[in-house]
Motif scaffolding. Structure first.
Motif, mmCIF file in Angstrom:
data_model
loop_
_atom_site.group_PDB
_atom_site.id
_atom_site.type_symbol
_atom_site.label_atom_id
_atom_site.label_comp_id
_atom_site.label_asym_id
_atom_site.label_seq_id
_atom_site.Cartn_x
_atom_site.Cartn_y
_atom_site.Cartn_z
ATOM 1 N N PHE A 75 -7.269 18.866 4.439
ATOM 2 C CA PHE A 75 -7.137 19.348 2.946
ATOM 3 C C PHE A 75 -8.163 19.074 2.172
ATOM 4 C CE2 PHE A 75 -2.844 18.090 4.712
ATOM 5 C CZ PHE A 75 -2.041 19.237 4.441
ATOM 6 N N GLY A 76 -9.078 18.043 2.552
ATOM 7 C CA GLY A 76 -10.237 18.076 1.847
ATOM 8 C C GLY A 76 -10.082 16.584 1.004
ATOM 9 N N TRP A 77 -11.323 16.136 0.721
ATOM 10 C CA TRP A 77 -11.239 14.741 0.000
ATOM 11 C C TRP A 77 -10.614 14.944 -1.628
ATOM 12 C CZ3 TRP A 77 -13.128 10.058 1.563
ATOM 13 C CH2 TRP A 77 -13.989 9.944 2.737
ATOM 14 N N GLY A 78 -10.931 15.935 -2.367
ATOM 15 C CA GLY A 78 -10.261 15.962 -3.472
ATOM 16 C C GLY A 78 -8.905 16.198 -3.629
ATOM 17 N N PRO A 79 -8.188 17.045 -3.103
ATOM 18 C CA PRO A 79 -6.928 17.236 -3.062
ATOM 19 C C PRO A 79 -6.030 15.929 -2.394
ATOM 20 C CG PRO A 79 -7.668 19.011 -2.170
ATOM 21 C CD PRO A 79 -8.766 18.350 -2.377
ATOM 22 N N VAL A 80 -6.474 15.236 -1.382
ATOM 23 C CA VAL A 80 -6.106 13.992 -0.954
ATOM 24 C C VAL A 80 -6.114 12.918 -1.982
ATOM 25 C CG1 VAL A 80 -5.861 12.341 0.934
ATOM 26 C CG2 VAL A 80 -6.102 14.692 1.490
ATOM 27 N N MET A 81 -7.329 12.691 -2.354
ATOM 28 C CA MET A 81 -7.489 11.655 -3.448
ATOM 29 C C MET A 81 -6.792 11.638 -4.457
ATOM 30 S SD MET A 81 -11.607 10.880 -2.591
ATOM 31 C CE MET A 81 -11.893 9.752 -3.939
ATOM 32 N N ALA A 82 -6.399 12.841 -5.155
ATOM 33 C CA ALA A 82 -5.650 13.211 -6.281
ATOM 34 C C ALA A 82 -4.154 13.027 -6.017
ATOM 35 C CB ALA A 82 -5.767 14.434 -6.799
ATOM 36 N N ALA A 83 -3.700 13.285 -4.930
ATOM 37 C CA ALA A 83 -2.284 13.004 -4.324
ATOM 38 C C ALA A 83 -1.974 11.547 -4.334
ATOM 39 C CB ALA A 83 -2.240 13.804 -3.162
ATOM 40 N N GLY A 84 -3.189 10.856 -4.056
ATOM 41 C CA GLY A 84 -2.891 9.467 -3.883
ATOM 42 C C GLY A 84 -2.521 8.760 -5.244
ATOM 43 N N GLN A 85 -3.178 9.309 -6.198
ATOM 44 C CA GLN A 85 -3.155 8.683 -7.574
ATOM 45 C C GLN A 85 -1.833 9.113 -8.049
ATOM 46 O OE1 GLN A 85 -5.285 7.072 -9.684
ATOM 47 N NE2 GLN A 85 -7.087 6.940 -8.162
ATOM 48 N N LEU A 86 -1.271 10.311 -7.798
ATOM 49 C CA LEU A 86 0.131 10.799 -8.117
ATOM 50 C C LEU A 86 1.145 10.070 -7.719
ATOM 51 C CD1 LEU A 86 -0.687 14.536 -8.282
ATOM 52 C CD2 LEU A 86 -0.754 13.221 -10.295
ATOM 53 N N LEU A 87 0.970 9.778 -6.115
ATOM 54 C CA LEU A 87 2.130 9.122 -5.351
ATOM 55 C C LEU A 87 2.007 7.539 -6.091
ATOM 56 C CD1 LEU A 87 1.595 10.447 -2.047
ATOM 57 C CD2 LEU A 87 3.709 10.572 -3.501
ATOM 58 N N LEU A 88 1.126 6.789 -6.465
ATOM 59 C CA LEU A 88 1.091 5.732 -6.929
ATOM 60 C C LEU A 88 1.551 5.480 -8.322
ATOM 61 C CD1 LEU A 88 -0.030 2.735 -6.231
ATOM 62 C CD2 LEU A 88 -2.325 3.472 -6.991
ATOM 63 N N GLY A 89 1.202 6.541 -9.216
ATOM 64 C CA GLY A 89 1.341 6.518 -10.745
ATOM 65 C C GLY A 89 2.861 6.937 -11.011
ATOM 66 N N LEU A 90 3.522 7.863 -10.393
ATOM 67 C CA LEU A 90 4.593 8.632 -10.867
ATOM 68 C C LEU A 90 5.935 7.580 -10.828
ATOM 69 C CD1 LEU A 90 4.050 12.387 -9.153
ATOM 70 C CD2 LEU A 90 4.637 11.631 -11.884
ATOM 71 N N PRO A 91 5.919 6.776 -9.627
ATOM 72 C CA PRO A 91 7.295 6.105 -9.484
ATOM 73 C C PRO A 91 7.264 4.821 -10.697
ATOM 74 C CG PRO A 91 6.093 6.111 -7.542
ATOM 75 C CD PRO A 91 5.233 6.659 -8.458
ATOM 76 N N ALA A 92 6.097 4.524 -11.263
ATOM 77 C CA ALA A 92 5.974 3.481 -12.200
ATOM 78 C C ALA A 92 7.151 3.496 -13.232
ATOM 79 C CB ALA A 92 4.697 3.206 -12.652
ATOM 80 N N LEU A 93 7.079 4.341 -13.797
ATOM 81 C CA LEU A 93 8.101 4.638 -15.160
ATOM 82 C C LEU A 93 9.481 4.938 -14.379
ATOM 83 C CD1 LEU A 93 6.171 7.314 -17.255
ATOM 84 C CD2 LEU A 93 6.243 4.842 -17.561
ATOM 85 N N ALA A 94 9.797 5.194 -13.190
ATOM 86 C CA ALA A 94 11.008 5.543 -12.683
ATOM 87 C C ALA A 94 11.669 4.043 -12.623
ATOM 88 C CB ALA A 94 11.185 6.110 -11.350
ATOM 89 N N HIS A 95 11.035 2.893 -12.696
ATOM 90 C CA HIS A 95 11.443 1.533 -12.617
ATOM 91 C C HIS A 95 12.663 1.279 -13.542
ATOM 92 C CE1 HIS A 95 8.207 0.638 -9.911
ATOM 93 N NE2 HIS A 95 9.139 -0.349 -9.474
ATOM 94 N N LEU A 96 12.305 2.101 -14.836
ATOM 95 C CA LEU A 96 13.048 1.971 -16.049
ATOM 96 C C LEU A 96 14.648 2.582 -15.614
ATOM 97 C CD1 LEU A 96 10.990 2.991 -18.817
ATOM 98 C CD2 LEU A 96 11.573 0.691 -18.399
ATOM 99 N N VAL A 97 14.773 3.175 -14.432
ATOM 100 C CA VAL A 97 16.053 3.744 -14.142
ATOM 101 C C VAL A 97 17.321 2.702 -13.787
ATOM 102 C CG1 VAL A 97 17.327 5.252 -12.745
ATOM 103 C CG2 VAL A 97 15.204 5.887 -13.664
ATOM 104 N N SER A 98 16.533 1.482 -13.104
ATOM 105 C CA SER A 98 17.389 0.569 -12.609
ATOM 106 C C SER A 98 16.549 -0.729 -12.134
ATOM 107 C CB SER A 98 18.389 0.793 -11.574
ATOM 108 O OG SER A 98 19.290 -0.046 -10.948
ATOM 109 N N ASP A 99 17.148 -1.654 -12.329
ATOM 110 C CA ASP A 99 16.507 -2.999 -11.419
ATOM 111 C C ASP A 99 17.267 -3.452 -10.263
ATOM 112 O OD1 ASP A 99 18.929 -4.063 -12.467
ATOM 113 O OD2 ASP A 99 17.836 -5.657 -13.914
ATOM 114 N N ASP A 100 17.979 -2.588 -9.827
ATOM 115 C CA ASP A 100 18.618 -2.646 -8.683
ATOM 116 C C ASP A 100 17.650 -2.777 -7.446
ATOM 117 O OD1 ASP A 100 21.233 -2.917 -6.752
ATOM 118 O OD2 ASP A 100 19.978 -1.095 -5.900
ATOM 119 N N LEU A 101 18.068 -3.643 -6.391
ATOM 120 C CA LEU A 101 16.969 -3.912 -5.480
ATOM 121 C C LEU A 101 16.567 -2.918 -4.453
ATOM 122 C CD1 LEU A 101 15.036 -6.196 -3.889
ATOM 123 C CD2 LEU A 101 17.016 -6.656 -2.611
ATOM 124 N N THR A 102 17.626 -2.059 -4.212
ATOM 125 C CA THR A 102 17.422 -0.929 -3.318
ATOM 126 C C THR A 102 16.769 0.156 -4.169
ATOM 127 O OG1 THR A 102 19.779 -1.447 -2.577
ATOM 128 C CG2 THR A 102 18.662 0.789 -2.359
#
Length: 390
Positions: A75-102
């Motif tokens: 896929f090339g360097w650019g798309p893969v590197m950008a995808a890594g940032q999105l997968l790392l950053g998007l779940p952060a705010l989702a922690h506010l949904v619940s503090d359940d361990l699962t």
């Protein structure tokens, strides 16, 4: 490949955007590293569950890393590197949904996918951009872009979460979303010269040549992962946990930065075995601190994390250089993946192992076990390795 030997490495083509992307990605990672387990504890998880959070994060990181070089080629360097940032950053705010361990473990798994991409592409890019004669400096500056966010976010994270609110830390954890743009640009700027050296080694030989660096790294990151994950439990007080993380990450930032220039001059071998011993001593000091009270306990804890921080940063630099020196240019992606597997497997193992032993016995015993495991890598630091991929 640049020939500008007098230009500072951080100003060379491709490096500014790579450093910006790295800093953004590791800011988000560092913010959540000590706080995601704390969030699970907030939801009622025991020490084994708390340790499993970063264990799952690193498990999925390690599972991702071997496939990153293949993804870059497709896929090339650019798309893969950008995808890594999105997968790392998007779940952060989702922690506010619940503090359940699962739920926290699911988010840790997704973050692991992004972190696996971020780590492999970043170090492989540095190896491809720079001449080996300046690679130590380049790895040092790259390591500084990783370490400074750790110095800022890891010590402050638990305090901010407990005193001001978890949501602020989760917002900081989303910083990789900003890093997606420079990551894409870094990928576009990366031009890799072809490797026309003859193929003289099998894939098995290449992997075998990388085992030494990976195991040395695993020994010290096991120690660092344990201390970072359980900083609040080991310190007892929020201010002391913050101080301990500041000492650990600050020492690691300094040694990871400065060790590169020393390695360019003296090589890696003279520094390896003393740093393994320093790791072991640091873990023993932290273990002993848990048997003491008051000021003595605090002093022993801070001395221990200082020792681990020194080796934690320096061995990251040295083992990465050792890995790249062991292979030819065509295998830099493989070397980066294997090195990062050692880093993240050690971090995850430190979290899970220490958490599990502490749940059944005590943190003192758990840290002494970690000290023995770190010391077990000493023979690898003493042998003279030979390049296997050249």
């Amino acid at each position: 490949m640049t020939s500008a030997s007098t230009t500072p490495v951080w100003r060379l083509p491709g490096m500014p955007v790579l450093l910006a992307a790295t800093a953004a990605g590791f800011s988000g990672f560092s913010a959540l590293m000590p706080v995601a387990p704390l969030w699970a504890a907030h939801g009622g998880a025991d020490s084994a569950g708390v340790g499993a959070v970063n264990g799952v994060l690193m498990l999925f990181t390690v599972l991702t890393q071997p496939f990153v070089p293949v993804a870059v080629r497709r896929f090339g360097w650019g798309p893969v590197m950008a995808a890594g940032q999105l997968l790392l950053g998007l779940p952060a705010l989702a922690h506010l949904v619940s503090d359940d361990l699962t739920w926290v473990l699911v988010l840790a798994a997704v973050r692991g996918l992004g972190f696996g991409i971020l780590t492999v592409t970043g170090s492989a890019a540095v190896a491809n951009l720079f001449d080996p004669r300046r690679r130590g400096q380049a790895v040092g500056i790259f390591g500084l872009a990783i370490a400074v966010p750790q110095v800022v976010f890891m010590p402050l994270g638990p305090w901010v979460a407990q005193e001001l609110g978890f949501w602020l830390v989760f917002a900081a954890g989303a910083l990789p979303l900003i890093g997606a743009v420079p990551a894409w640009l870094a990928g576009r700027a990366l031009v890799v010269e072809p490797d026309d050296s003859p193929v003289t080694h099998s894939r098995v030989q290449v992997y075998r040549s990388l085992v030494r660096a990976m195991l040395l790294l695993l020994g010290v990151t096991l120690a660092g992962g344990a201390l970072i994950t359980f900083s609040s439990e080991l310190a007892g007080a929020a201010w002391l946990a913050t101080m301990a993380l500041l000492v650990l990450t600050g020492a690691a930032a300094l040694t990871r930065w400065k060790m590169g220039a020393l390695a360019d001059i003296y090589g890696t071998r003279p520094f390896l075995w003393p740093l393994v011993l320093i790791t072991t001593i640091g873990l023993v000091l932290v273990a002993v601190s848990l048997t003491q009270d008051g000021a003595l306990a605090a002093v022993l804890l801070l001395l221990g994390v200082l020792c681990v921080g020194i080796s934690y940063g320096a061995l990251q630099n040295l083992t990465l250089l050792l890995a790249f020196a062991s292979v030819s240019r065509r295998d830099y992606g493989t070397a980066s993946a294997v090195w990062n597997i050692g880093f993240d497997a050690g971090t995850g193992l430190g979290s899970v192992l220490v958490g599990a032993i502490a749940a059944g016995a005590s943190f003192t015993q758990a840290l002494l076990v970690a000290a023995v495991l770190s010391l077990a890598t000493l023979p690898l630091a003493l042998v003279r390795g030979r390049p296997a991929g050249r």
